[in-house]
Design a protein around this motif. Structure first.
Motif, PDB file in Angstrom:
ATOM      1  N   ALA A   1       0.974  -1.193   0.016  1.00 22.18           N
ATOM      2  CA  ALA A   1      -0.199  -0.174  -0.040  1.00 22.18           C
ATOM      3  C   ALA A   1       0.937   1.308  -0.299  1.00 22.18           C
ATOM      4  O   ALA A   1       0.595   2.413  -0.738  1.00 22.18           O
ATOM      5  CB  ALA A   1      -1.006  -0.258   1.157  1.00 22.18           C
ATOM      6  N   LEU A   2       2.102   1.268   0.905  1.00 21.61           N
ATOM      7  CA  LEU A   2       2.883   2.359   0.908  1.00 21.61           C
ATOM      8  C   LEU A   2       3.618   2.524  -0.743  1.00 21.61           C
ATOM      9  O   LEU A   2       3.630   3.827  -1.004  1.00 21.61           O
ATOM     10  CB  LEU A   2       3.863   1.989   1.879  1.00 21.61           C
ATOM     11  N   ASP A   3       3.947   1.471  -1.163  1.00 21.46           N
ATOM     12  CA  ASP A   3       4.655   1.708  -2.439  1.00 21.46           C
ATOM     13  C   ASP A   3       3.647   2.405  -3.521  1.00 21.46           C
ATOM     14  O   ASP A   3       4.085   3.457  -4.246  1.00 21.46           O
ATOM     15  CB  ASP A   3       4.980   0.264  -2.971  1.00 21.46           C
ATOM     16  N   LEU A   4       2.350   1.918  -3.445  1.00 20.76           N
ATOM     17  CA  LEU A   4       1.252   2.444  -4.189  1.00 20.76           C
ATOM     18  C   LEU A   4       1.146   3.914  -3.845  1.00 20.76           C
ATOM     19  O   LEU A   4       0.742   4.837  -4.793  1.00 20.76           O
ATOM     20  CB  LEU A   4       0.077   1.590  -4.463  1.00 20.76           C
ATOM     21  N   LEU A   5       1.226   4.173  -2.920  1.00 20.54           N
ATOM     22  CA  LEU A   5       0.867   5.437  -2.412  1.00 20.54           C
ATOM     23  C   LEU A   5       1.796   6.426  -2.836  1.00 20.54           C
ATOM     24  O   LEU A   5       1.541   7.567  -3.557  1.00 20.54           O
ATOM     25  CB  LEU A   5       0.587   5.763  -0.749  1.00 20.54           C
ATOM     26  N   GLY A   6       3.047   5.851  -2.679  1.00 26.37           N
ATOM     27  CA  GLY A   6       3.981   6.844  -3.220  1.00 26.37           C
ATOM     28  C   GLY A   6       4.046   7.022  -4.918  1.00 26.37           C
ATOM     29  O   GLY A   6       4.166   8.444  -5.119  1.00 26.37           O
ATOM     30  N   GLN A   7       3.585   5.955  -5.508  1.00 25.17           N
ATOM     31  CA  GLN A   7       3.477   6.107  -6.964  1.00 25.17           C
ATOM     32  C   GLN A   7       2.280   7.070  -7.237  1.00 25.17           C
ATOM     33  O   GLN A   7       2.418   8.000  -8.059  1.00 25.17           O
ATOM     34  CB  GLN A   7       3.169   4.811  -7.659  1.00 25.17           C
ATOM     35  N   ALA A   8       1.290   7.014  -6.385  1.00 25.91           N
ATOM     36  CA  ALA A   8       0.020   7.921  -6.585  1.00 25.91           C
ATOM     37  C   ALA A   8       0.289   9.423  -6.306  1.00 25.91           C
ATOM     38  O   ALA A   8      -0.211  10.249  -7.090  1.00 25.91           O
ATOM     39  CB  ALA A   8      -1.225   7.589  -5.679  1.00 25.91           C
ATOM     40  N   ARG A   9       1.348   9.690  -5.267  1.00 24.58           N
ATOM     41  CA  ARG A   9       1.515  11.170  -4.962  1.00 24.58           C
ATOM     42  C   ARG A   9       2.367  11.563  -6.067  1.00 24.58           C
ATOM     43  O   ARG A   9       1.911  12.871  -6.666  1.00 24.58           O
ATOM     44  CB  ARG A   9       2.405  11.043  -3.685  1.00 24.58           C
ATOM     45  N   LEU A  10       3.268  10.981  -6.658  1.00 27.09           N
ATOM     46  CA  LEU A  10       4.139  11.352  -7.943  1.00 27.09           C
ATOM     47  C   LEU A  10       3.104  11.469  -9.267  1.00 27.09           C
ATOM     48  O   LEU A  10       3.282  12.632  -9.760  1.00 27.09           O
ATOM     49  CB  LEU A  10       5.186  10.584  -8.280  1.00 27.09           C
ATOM     50  N   LEU A  11       2.439  11.039  -9.025  1.00 26.93           N
ATOM     51  CA  LEU A  11       1.414  10.803 -10.598  1.00 26.93           C
ATOM     52  C   LEU A  11       0.555  11.979 -10.379  1.00 26.93           C
ATOM     53  O   LEU A  11       0.076  12.656 -11.512  1.00 26.93           O
ATOM     54  CB  LEU A  11       0.853   9.310 -10.871  1.00 26.93           C
ATOM     55  N   LEU A  12      -0.159  12.297  -9.218  1.00 32.59           N
ATOM     56  CA  LEU A  12      -0.953  13.186  -9.068  1.00 32.59           C
ATOM     57  C   LEU A  12      -0.462  14.631  -8.981  1.00 32.59           C
ATOM     58  O   LEU A  12      -0.879  15.618  -9.620  1.00 32.59           O
ATOM     59  CB  LEU A  12      -1.695  12.978  -7.540  1.00 32.59           C
ATOM     60  N   ALA A  13       0.814  14.568  -8.516  1.00 32.07           N
ATOM     61  CA  ALA A  13       1.591  15.910  -8.600  1.00 32.07           C
ATOM     62  C   ALA A  13       1.867  15.978 -10.092  1.00 32.07           C
ATOM     63  O   ALA A  13       1.851  17.460 -10.455  1.00 32.07           O
ATOM     64  CB  ALA A  13       2.960  15.810  -7.653  1.00 32.07           C
ATOM     65  N   ARG A  14       2.316  15.118 -10.948  1.00 28.92           N
ATOM     66  CA  ARG A  14       2.482  15.450 -12.387  1.00 28.92           C
ATOM     67  C   ARG A  14       1.156  15.717 -12.925  1.00 28.92           C
ATOM     68  O   ARG A  14       1.312  16.666 -13.815  1.00 28.92           O
ATOM     69  CB  ARG A  14       3.010  13.943 -13.000  1.00 28.92           C
ATOM     70  N   ALA A  15      -0.013  15.213 -12.767  1.00 28.22           N
ATOM     71  CA  ALA A  15      -1.251  15.315 -13.171  1.00 28.22           C
ATOM     72  C   ALA A  15      -1.566  17.052 -13.069  1.00 28.22           C
ATOM     73  O   ALA A  15      -1.894  17.713 -13.885  1.00 28.22           O
ATOM     74  CB  ALA A  15      -2.320  14.615 -12.739  1.00 28.22           C
ATOM     75  N   ALA A  16      -1.132  17.662 -11.668  1.00 28.98           N
ATOM     76  CA  ALA A  16      -1.391  18.839 -11.591  1.00 28.98           C
ATOM     77  C   ALA A  16      -0.600  19.882 -12.209  1.00 28.98           C
ATOM     78  O   ALA A  16      -0.881  21.015 -12.638  1.00 28.98           O
ATOM     79  CB  ALA A  16      -1.083  19.179  -9.775  1.00 28.98           C
TER      80      ALA A  16
END
Lengths: 195, 340
Positions: B119-134
């Motif tokens: 879950a932590l790995d996926l959360l890290g991926q999500a954070r970078l990707l959300l920042a990239r989206a923004a």
């Protein structure tokens, strides 16, 4: 956020580059400044494995000094979700700050961290503290193969040296470690995973 | 917390007293601001500001992509890139939130830790990707009150409604029992690693870097799920019954992962994203390997239907997403000005 160029992304293979100077006078002072900053940054330890410096861990990627003397330190996460990144940044800023150097820390995402970057000194420090160091990351060509059997690693118990060990779990107390058990001395131990 | 007032005896005076205590509690701010005139200070002094290294959370990089080249590559529409990043991010974010529901509840400590790590790995991926989206398309980021300290990636995670989430429906499905979770993780990680293996060649530096790193993490996730699938399938009659039932339940949701959305088609055409249909066969081969070793028949259930032609990538979800978002978002939405 203004787009910026990342040096480490475009020059991945060269660690600790010295900036190319414009004039010889600046070179000397900037080089001295950079060496001082680098020496300081190399003393900062990992928050979760304090026997290892960030440099030994391969997390410290570069220390650069601009023409105006601004220090930029680049670090890379071991795992994407690594919660220790902010602590590492704060520790770097504090250590350099105490020596009078104002540093900026930035994240370098590429190339992705590999356990192969852990130095020999780092591996020894892990072993000295009861942690099993990672082996070489297997070379890969083509798609990542699925592995349905427990990963085979040539490991020794960091306490008694026996090679009669068994994997308990590929996931340990931190993202970078697997759990093992020694079947000779019966003690559990942690192994830093190959990644 | 003050002790609960005793409800008995309950004469009129006592009721007034209870009400008065309740009023006091209700009107007390949960975090009184430090009084700058108080010579002794407050216990909350230093929680914010001061030396941030005391705290494991809440002092993270203001911008997770600080120093990373976020220039938008030529030939790709910024809105498409942003939306594509949301798709990859939302898959990881919702899968992460679901997996973290196992924390403290897994069958044993090792699996509790394993599921939390994944879950932590996926959360890290999500954070970078959300920042990239923004960064790619700031108009995707929900508006917050002026002065709110919420960073863009958090605004995307906590302040979008269900219809704005672009994840496939597979990841929002309830965890069910351990077998359902394992089947979901196997199908999800197999598809994601195959997409990431293509995404490393993206012309977008952030997507390429996230993919290169993600592959290393997803390798462990897929192996974990595959090994447990095999173990459960070849374990006891009961574990076999459960893995069979889980496969019947989850399988209809797997095909959606390979249905090409028009945004995916465009970013793939631009050399920035991956058309998931192109990895479908490779994933099928991996899954067939798991099924064969496990002695499990290849499932045949028909894919879950789209609703008026719309699936998760279009913002059409099952009820399960609304519920998980309620839990994910409630605290952030209650405190849009909060600092953590």
């Amino acid at each position: 956020m203004p787009p910026t160029t990342t040096t480490s992304a475009t020059r991945p293979s060269r660690r600790f580059d010295v900036n190319t100077p414009d004039e010889p006078g600046v070179f000397t002072s900037n080089q001295e400044l950079r060496e001082r900053a680098l020496a300081l940054a190399r003393t900062v330890t990992d928050p979760e494995m304090p026997m290892l410096t960030l440099d030994d861990l391969g997390v410290l990627r570069s220390v650069e000094v601009s023409e105006t003397g601004a220090v930029t330190v680049a670090i890379t996460p071991t795992y994407t979700g690594c919660p220790a990144m902010a602590t590492m940044r704060d520790d770097l800023v504090r250590v350099l700050g105490e020596a009078g150097l104002a540093a900026t820390v930035r994240v370098s995402l590429s190339p992705a961290w590999s356990s192969d970057w852990i130095t020999e000194r780092g591996r020894q420090a892990l072993a000295d503290h009861g942690l099993s160091a990672p082996g070489r990351v297997p070379a890969r060509s083509g798609p990542v193969a699925l592995s349905l059997l427990p990963t085979r690693r040539e490991l020794h118990c960091p306490r008694c040296g026996s090679d009669a060990v068994e994997l308990t779990s590929e996931f340990g107390p931190t993202a970078c470690k697997a759990l093992y058990r020694c079947t000779s001395c019966l003690e559990p131990f942690e192994h830093v995973k190959e990644i | 917390m003050p002790e609960s007032p005793q409800p008995d005896p309950t004469g009129p005076d006592e009721l007034d007293a209870i009400q008065s205590v309740a009023d006091d509690v209700a009107h007390q701010p949960s975090h009184p601001a430090p009084d700058p005139n108080d010579a002794h200070g407050s216990v909350y002094d230093g929680l914010l500001g001061g030396d941030p290294s005391h705290w494991a959370f809440g002092t993270d990089f203001e911008d997770p992509l600080a120093g990373v080249d976020t220039t938008i590559p030529d030939g790709v529409d910024a809105a498409d890139l942003g939306t594509y990043c949301l798709m990859l991010a939302d898959d990881a974010l919702i899968a992460s939130q679901r997996l973290s529901e196992w924390t403290s509840r897994a069958p044993d400590l090792e699996d509790d830790i394993a599921l939390s790590n994944i879950a932590l790995d996926l959360l890290g991926q999500a954070r970078l990707l959300l920042a990239r989206a923004a960064a790619a398309d700031p108009s995707l980021v929900p508006a917050l009150p002026e002065g709110s300290p919420v960073p863009p990636e958090d605004a995307l995670a906590f302040f979008r409604s269900d219809r704005e989430f672009r994840n496939v429906r597979l990841v929002e499905l309830d965890n069910g029992d351990f077998a359902v979770t394992i089947v979901k993780l196997l199908l999800f990680s197999s598809a994601r690693i195959a997409v990431f293996e293509q995404l490393v060649d993206s012309r977008d530096h952030v997507l390429s870097a996230v993919a290169a790193k993600g592959i290393k993490e997803l390798t462990y996730h897929r192996d974990y799920a595959g090994r447990w699938f095999l173990t459960l399938a070849r374990g006891t009659q009961e574990s076999r019954r459960r893995i069979d039932a889980a496969l019947v339940q989850v399988w209809p949701l797997q095909a959606e992962q390979f249905a090409t959305h028009e945004v995916e088609a465009r970013v793939a055409e631009a050399g920035v994203g991956v058309d998931p249909a192109t990895v479908s066969d490779a994933v099928a081969v991996v899954l067939a390997q798991v099924f064969a070793l496990s002695g499990v028949e290849q499932p045949t259930g028909a894919p879950m239907a789209a609703v008026q032609g719309r699936q998760g990538r279009d913002g059409m979800h099952t009820e399960a997403l609304s519920r998980i978002l309620g839990e994910l978002q409630v605290v952030a939405r209650a405190h849009p000005m909060g600092q953590w």
